[in-house]
Enzyme design. Structure first.
Site, mmCIF file in Angstrom:
data_model
loop_
_atom_site.group_PDB
_atom_site.id
_atom_site.type_symbol
_atom_site.label_atom_id
_atom_site.label_comp_id
_atom_site.label_asym_id
_atom_site.label_seq_id
_atom_site.Cartn_x
_atom_site.Cartn_y
_atom_site.Cartn_z
ATOM 1 N N PHE A 1 -13.917 -71.448 -7.388
ATOM 2 C CA PHE A 1 -13.610 -70.454 -8.421
ATOM 3 C C PHE A 1 -13.817 -71.096 -9.782
ATOM 4 O O PHE A 1 -13.144 -72.068 -10.127
ATOM 5 C CB PHE A 1 -12.147 -70.032 -8.235
ATOM 6 C CG PHE A 1 -11.615 -69.022 -9.207
ATOM 7 C CD1 PHE A 1 -11.941 -67.671 -9.091
ATOM 8 C CD2 PHE A 1 -10.730 -69.403 -10.209
ATOM 9 C CE1 PHE A 1 -11.402 -66.725 -9.961
ATOM 10 C CE2 PHE A 1 -10.190 -68.476 -11.087
ATOM 11 C CZ PHE A 1 -10.525 -67.128 -10.954
ATOM 12 N N LEU B 1 -13.604 -70.644 -13.557
ATOM 13 C CA LEU B 1 -13.144 -69.925 -14.742
ATOM 14 C C LEU B 1 -13.074 -70.886 -15.942
ATOM 15 O O LEU B 1 -13.682 -70.655 -16.984
ATOM 16 C CB LEU B 1 -11.765 -69.304 -14.468
ATOM 17 C CG LEU B 1 -11.110 -68.521 -15.605
ATOM 18 C CD1 LEU B 1 -11.936 -67.278 -15.961
ATOM 19 C CD2 LEU B 1 -9.686 -68.080 -15.208
ATOM 20 N N THR B 2 -12.378 -72.006 -15.743
ATOM 21 C CA THR B 2 -12.125 -72.956 -16.828
ATOM 22 C C THR B 2 -13.416 -73.588 -17.362
ATOM 23 O O THR B 2 -14.341 -73.860 -16.599
ATOM 24 C CB THR B 2 -11.198 -74.069 -16.320
ATOM 25 O OG1 THR B 2 -9.988 -73.453 -15.884
ATOM 26 C CG2 THR B 2 -10.880 -75.098 -17.386
ATOM 27 N N GLU B 3 -13.441 -73.813 -18.662
ATOM 28 C CA GLU B 3 -14.580 -74.476 -19.309
ATOM 29 C C GLU B 3 -14.057 -75.575 -20.228
ATOM 30 O O GLU B 3 -12.851 -75.621 -20.514
ATOM 31 C CB GLU B 3 -15.372 -73.443 -20.143
ATOM 32 C CG GLU B 3 -15.949 -72.327 -19.302
ATOM 33 C CD GLU B 3 -16.758 -71.332 -20.123
ATOM 34 O OE1 GLU B 3 -16.804 -71.478 -21.371
ATOM 35 O OE2 GLU B 3 -17.345 -70.437 -19.510
ATOM 36 N N GLY C 1 -9.508 -73.024 -21.567
ATOM 37 C CA GLY C 1 -8.591 -73.285 -20.453
ATOM 38 C C GLY C 1 -7.582 -72.158 -20.367
ATOM 39 O O GLY C 1 -7.830 -71.128 -19.733
ATOM 40 N N SER C 2 -6.458 -72.313 -21.091
ATOM 41 C CA SER C 2 -5.427 -71.261 -21.097
ATOM 42 C C SER C 2 -5.972 -69.960 -21.681
ATOM 43 O O SER C 2 -5.644 -68.865 -21.212
ATOM 44 C CB SER C 2 -4.217 -71.724 -21.912
ATOM 45 O OG SER C 2 -3.541 -72.760 -21.232
ATOM 46 N N ILE D 1 -13.334 -77.897 -11.433
ATOM 47 C CA ILE D 1 -13.462 -76.872 -10.400
ATOM 48 C C ILE D 1 -13.118 -77.442 -9.011
ATOM 49 O O ILE D 1 -13.857 -78.274 -8.472
ATOM 50 C CB ILE D 1 -14.884 -76.254 -10.418
ATOM 51 C CG1 ILE D 1 -15.208 -75.717 -11.821
ATOM 52 C CG2 ILE D 1 -15.003 -75.152 -9.364
ATOM 53 C CD1 ILE D 1 -14.205 -74.726 -12.410
ATOM 54 N N GLY E 1 14.114 -98.291 -6.758
ATOM 55 C CA GLY E 1 12.862 -99.031 -7.011
ATOM 56 C C GLY E 1 11.842 -98.813 -5.912
ATOM 57 O O GLY E 1 10.628 -98.797 -6.166
ATOM 58 N N GLU F 1 -3.948 -73.067 -12.164
ATOM 59 C CA GLU F 1 -3.752 -71.618 -11.987
ATOM 60 C C GLU F 1 -2.774 -71.063 -13.035
ATOM 61 O O GLU F 1 -1.996 -70.147 -12.771
ATOM 62 C CB GLU F 1 -3.330 -71.298 -10.539
ATOM 63 C CG GLU F 1 -4.399 -71.795 -9.570
ATOM 64 C CD GLU F 1 -4.463 -71.108 -8.229
ATOM 65 O OE1 GLU F 1 -3.920 -69.994 -8.114
ATOM 66 O OE2 GLU F 1 -5.084 -71.668 -7.318
HETATM 67 N N1 COS Z 1 -4.470 -57.873 -13.110
HETATM 68 C C1 COS Z 1 -5.373 -56.958 -13.563
HETATM 69 N N2 COS Z 1 -5.778 -56.872 -14.854
HETATM 70 C C2 COS Z 1 -5.226 -57.738 -15.729
HETATM 71 C C3 COS Z 1 -4.281 -58.704 -15.334
HETATM 72 C C4 COS Z 1 -3.895 -58.751 -13.970
HETATM 73 N N3 COS Z 1 -2.998 -59.640 -13.534
HETATM 74 N N4 COS Z 1 -3.926 -59.430 -16.410
HETATM 75 C C5 COS Z 1 -4.606 -58.934 -17.451
HETATM 76 N N5 COS Z 1 -5.392 -57.913 -17.023
HETATM 77 C C6 COS Z 1 -6.274 -57.070 -17.850
HETATM 78 C C7 COS Z 1 -5.474 -56.439 -18.996
HETATM 79 O O1 COS Z 1 -4.867 -55.251 -18.556
HETATM 80 C C8 COS Z 1 -6.517 -56.223 -20.041
HETATM 81 O O2 COS Z 1 -7.230 -55.062 -19.716
HETATM 82 P P1 COS Z 1 -7.659 -53.997 -20.874
HETATM 83 O O3 COS Z 1 -8.590 -54.749 -21.778
HETATM 84 O O4 COS Z 1 -8.356 -52.896 -20.122
HETATM 85 O O5 COS Z 1 -6.400 -53.570 -21.565
HETATM 86 C C9 COS Z 1 -7.471 -57.409 -19.849
HETATM 87 O O6 COS Z 1 -7.253 -57.877 -18.505
HETATM 88 C C10 COS Z 1 -7.186 -58.530 -20.800
HETATM 89 O O7 COS Z 1 -5.856 -58.943 -20.631
HETATM 90 P P2 COS Z 1 -5.028 -59.646 -21.784
HETATM 91 O O8 COS Z 1 -5.159 -58.848 -23.040
HETATM 92 O O9 COS Z 1 -3.659 -59.891 -21.270
HETATM 93 O O10 COS Z 1 -5.841 -61.033 -21.946
HETATM 94 P P3 COS Z 1 -5.559 -62.285 -22.850
HETATM 95 O O11 COS Z 1 -6.849 -62.799 -23.339
HETATM 96 O O12 COS Z 1 -4.508 -61.981 -23.872
HETATM 97 O O13 COS Z 1 -5.017 -63.445 -21.851
HETATM 98 C C11 COS Z 1 -3.845 -64.653 -20.186
HETATM 99 C C12 COS Z 1 -4.280 -63.300 -20.795
HETATM 100 C C13 COS Z 1 -3.318 -65.662 -21.199
HETATM 101 C C14 COS Z 1 -2.732 -64.250 -19.252
HETATM 102 C C15 COS Z 1 -5.047 -65.242 -19.397
HETATM 103 O O14 COS Z 1 -6.036 -65.721 -20.267
HETATM 104 C C16 COS Z 1 -4.649 -66.358 -18.448
HETATM 105 O O15 COS Z 1 -4.147 -66.098 -17.350
HETATM 106 N N6 COS Z 1 -4.873 -67.625 -18.836
HETATM 107 C C17 COS Z 1 -4.686 -68.748 -17.941
HETATM 108 C C18 COS Z 1 -5.925 -68.987 -17.149
HETATM 109 C C19 COS Z 1 -5.643 -69.812 -15.957
HETATM 110 O O16 COS Z 1 -4.732 -69.559 -15.183
HETATM 111 N N7 COS Z 1 -6.462 -70.808 -15.761
HETATM 112 C C20 COS Z 1 -6.293 -71.679 -14.663
HETATM 113 C C21 COS Z 1 -7.607 -72.068 -14.144
HETATM 114 S S1 COS Z 1 -8.171 -71.087 -12.905
HETATM 115 S S2 COS Z 1 -7.642 -72.123 -11.319
#
Ligand code: COS
Length: 388
Positions: A122, A124-126, A130-131, A156, A341, A364
């Site tokens: 999976f 996602l992270t770059e 990250g967050s 990854i 220890g 995650e």
């Molecule tokens: N399920 C379905 N949809 C979701 C959701 C979920 N759990 N969480 C958010 N969404 C949707 C929102 O509803 C929103 O949709 P709309 O644009 O239609 O309103 C869209 O996704 C964007 O959501 P949001 O505005 O909450 O996004 P943000 O950019 O503010 O960020 C966080 C949300 C911080 C929660 C997200 O970036 C995150 O989880 N970051 C951590 C990433 C992570 O866990 N990385 C680990 C590496 S992967 S192993």
């Protein structure tokens, strides 16, 4: 939801037996050599462990979320590398397709995840995202029937072993946030896809992470998950909701193992003429840990049952992940303290576990990201969505 109590008891007993007799004896070796022996990988395939969560119609065992967390409690009784090996196929590496893929995509990949023929990952992270996952920069530009991917994914899990990569990439550069992101399934061996060197981690030896690099990587449009652009961020978030609950369950199991080891040590170790288990300051650490593990397990089971009922469990998954992983860190610290220890010496498993569990509070979604998700959900509910 437990579909069949008797069959579930049998599955858990089989996994417990496997963990006790075939995984625990190799924990130290895996840490020392940074590799899981091939015969263990094959045994995991034979037992169907790669396909626990893949639906039966695609060749897996199709376990429910409640069943999955019970399995994670058992897998938590041994080193994290073993869970990590099967973790992506049962979770973040297959969930994108499972949740949002087309029927063709499911038929093409899920049976091969289920039997362990291929490993999924999976992405996602770059490096700079990250967050703040929605700020990702990897691009996917449409050219005829193809997309051209460019960018780098970081940390990854299982990438060095993976045959498929669920990749979140920006298909619409005009939308800077989440709406411009799409999810793709990229196969290993695709021209333009390469891997960085394996990361040197603090713990979880035997589990591998590395960069995944896309340089003009050309993939057919059929690899767009669900065939729909712009919903890849939501796919990723749905994948993570489930993944976070799984990590919470695993953390509770791991904490239980550390506590059992510490309890046994406290009963055997004598100081001042008696077992240190007799001392109330040791008992305080044992009792606090026991109660916190119990609390985490209750949370995890409740959230899992709700997910099985079809409820949106974003808040509960984040609550469980935050509480269980932080709890696991506290338990690791107390259990090392009980060992004194000796706990700092690699002869005892707690030295390894202390390093291994540190990751739970980071991947995650960090604890701080879970706090943000929980609080934002609260505010949204209280204001009927007026405040986001
Ligand atoms: N399920 C379905 N949809 C979701 C959701 C979920 N759990 N969480 C958010 N969404 C949707 C929102 O509803 C929103 O949709 P709309 O644009 O239609 O309103 C869209 O996704 C964007 O959501 P949001 O505005 O909450 O996004 P943000 O950019 O503010 O960020 C966080 C949300 C911080 C929660 C997200 O970036 C995150 O989880 N970051 C951590 C990433 C992570 O866990 N990385 C680990 C590496 S992967 S192993």
């Amino acid at each position: 939801m437990i579909r069949d109590e008797k069959m579930m008891d049998q599955l858990l007993a089989t996994i417990r037996d496997f963990v006790d007799n075939e995984l625990k004896p190799f924990e130290h070796e895996v840490d020392e050599t940074d590799a899981i022996p091939d015969h263990i990988v094959q045994k995991m395939r034979d037992m169907g462990l790669f396909g626990l969560t893949i639906p039966e119609q695609y060749g897996g065992l199709g376990i429910t979320m409640e069943e999955e967390v019970l399995v994670a409690f058992e897998l938590g009784q041994t080193s994290a590398a073993f869970r990590s090996l099967i973790g992506t196929n049962n979770g973040i590496g297959s969930s994108g397709i499972l949740i949002d893929g087309t029927e063709e995509q499911k038929q093409k990949y899920l049976p091969r995840y289920a039997n362990g023929e291929i490993i999924g990952s999976f992405c996602l992270t770059e490096p700079d995202s990250g967050s703040d996952a929605a700020s990702l920069k990897t691009s996917a530009v449409k050219e005829g029937d193809y997309y051209i991917l460019n960018g780098t994914k970081r940390f990854i899990t299982n990438a060095p072993r993976a045959q498929t990569f669920t990749v979140m990439a920006r298909t619409n550069p005009d939308i800077k946030g989440s709406g411009g992101i799409s999810a793709f399934l990229v196969e290993a061996g695709t021209s333009g896809l390469s891997l960085g060197k394996i990361d040197k981690k603090m713990g979880q030896k035997g589990s591998y992470t590395c960069d995944v690099i896309f340089e003009d990587c050309r993939i057919h449009q059929d690899q767009l998950i669900g065939g729909v652009e712009g919903v890849g961020f939501k796919t990723a978030m749905k994948v993570l909701d489930k993944g976070r609950l799984h990590i919470a369950a695993y953390s509770a199991g791991m904490a239980e193992r550390m506590l059992n080891d510490a309890l046994n040590y406290a009963i055997e170790r004598k100081q001042f003429g008696q077992p240190i288990a007799n001392f109330q300051l040791i008992q305080g650490m044992l009792a606090d840990s026991k109660a916190e593990i119990y609390a985490a397990k209750c949370m995890v089971i409740d959230a899992a049952r709700r997910r099985d009922l079809g409820e949106n469990i974003s808040t509960e998954a984040s609550c469980a992940k935050m509480f269980a992983t932080e709890m696991c860190g506290r338990v690791a610290d107390r259990c090392l303290q009980i060992h004194g220890g000796a706990g700092y010496i690699s002869e005892y498993a707690i030295e390894r576990f202390y390093r291994d569990v540190r990751l739970f509070r980071l991947y995650e979604g960090t604890t701080q990201i879970q706090q943000i998700i929980i609080a934002r959900d609260m505010i949204r509910t209280a204001t009927d969505g007026v405040l986001k």
